[in-house]
Design an enzyme around this catalytic site. Structure first.
Site, PDB file in Angstrom:
ATOM      1  N   ASP A  96     -16.700  58.732  71.388  1.00 19.83           N
ATOM      2  CA  ASP A  96     -17.423  58.771  69.132  1.00 19.83           C
ATOM      3  C   ASP A  96     -16.922  59.796  68.534  1.00 19.83           C
ATOM      4  OD1 ASP A  96     -18.165  60.933  70.476  1.00 19.83           O
ATOM      5  OD2 ASP A  96     -20.479  60.696  70.922  1.00 19.83           O
ATOM      6  N   CYS A  99     -14.497  64.154  71.406  1.00 19.06           N
ATOM      7  CA  CYS A  99     -14.620  63.932  73.063  1.00 19.06           C
ATOM      8  C   CYS A  99     -13.617  65.154  73.514  1.00 19.06           C
ATOM      9  CB  CYS A  99     -13.260  62.768  72.568  1.00 19.06           C
ATOM     10  SG  CYS A  99     -11.988  62.826  71.135  1.00 19.06           S
ATOM     11  N   HIS A 205      -7.273  60.934  71.350  1.00 21.41           N
ATOM     12  CA  HIS A 205      -8.435  61.110  72.340  1.00 21.41           C
ATOM     13  C   HIS A 205      -8.160  62.200  73.103  1.00 21.41           C
ATOM     14  CE1 HIS A 205     -12.205  59.710  74.555  1.00 21.41           C
ATOM     15  NE2 HIS A 205     -11.250  59.557  76.061  1.00 21.41           N
TER      16      HIS A 205
END
Length: 227
Positions: A96, A99, A205
């Protein structure tokens, strides 16, 4: 009292109460998290098992170009292969925009929901020790800090360095980079007292890392009112 004066008085009182509440919140949350940190698992065993890995000197930097979908897919496959080779497994972290801070919170406090607190501590570190980080930021430093303060703003390697300094941690990254599979981020001018292990799908990520077969099951905790 006129409406203007009444409103000004109410605004002043509200600001004072807000400031007082923020200070109380900081103290309360620090006590909560300090207590929970005592229960933290010791990731140093990962460091001992993977002590043969070679790391390059870490240079803090802001986020680079986001890879195109094809390159991102190849990067993810490379990362998955590395994790399998080292017998590591990922705690999947919500993507979101928070991370990096969620993964750090999971490693520090076994709860990704504490990401707001972690971000807040990183921002304090960036503000208090500007000289340590300003040269790595290719924009007005105040603008950078203000941007990083916002929820869902992606963390970068500058915020990772600030986190290493603030939490006195060695942050160990298993990455998807072709030539740099492992990066250690050490605190400035002090020895680390803990190790935090993250995976980094480059510029996409972060996840929290554990030994294969030891990824904990996170039950939904009751959130403290501070969050």
């Amino acid at each position: 009292m006129s409406d203007v004066n009444r409103n000004a008085s109410a605004s002043s009182s509200s600001s004072l109460n807000s400031s007082t509440n923020d200070t109380e919140d900081d103290h309360t949350i620090a006590e909560i998290l300090a207590e929970e940190e005592k229960l933290s698992h010791d990731n140093r065993k990962l460091g001992k098992r993977l002590s043969h890995l070679d790391s390059i000197p870490h240079t803090p930097r802001v986020i680079g170009d986001i890879p195109d979908p094809n390159d991102a897919t190849l990067d993810h496959e490379r990362l998955a292969q590395r994790l399998a080779t080292y017998s590591l497994a990922e705690m999947q972290i919500e993507g979101d925009g928070n991370c990096q801070f969620r993964a750090l919170a999971d490693q520090l406090y076994q709860n990704p929901d504490y990401h707001k607190f972690v971000r807040k501590q990183v921002i304090k570190q960036l503000k208090r020790h500007r000289r340590l980080y300003e040269s790595y930021v290719p924009m007005r430093y105040k603008h950078y800090v203000k941007k990083m303060k916002r929820l869902s703003e992606w963390g970068d390697h500058v915020t990772l360095q600030a986190a290493a300094d603030r939490f006195e941690a060695k942050i160990c990254l298993i990455t998807s980079f072709r030539d740099t599979g492992y990066i250690e981020i050490l605190p400035n001018d002090r020895s680390p007292v803990r190790e935090l292990w993250l995976s980094f799908w480059s510029e996409v990520h972060y996840n929290s890392l554990y030994q294969a077969g030891e990824v904990p099951t996170r039950t939904q905790r009751k959130k403290h009112w501070l969050f």
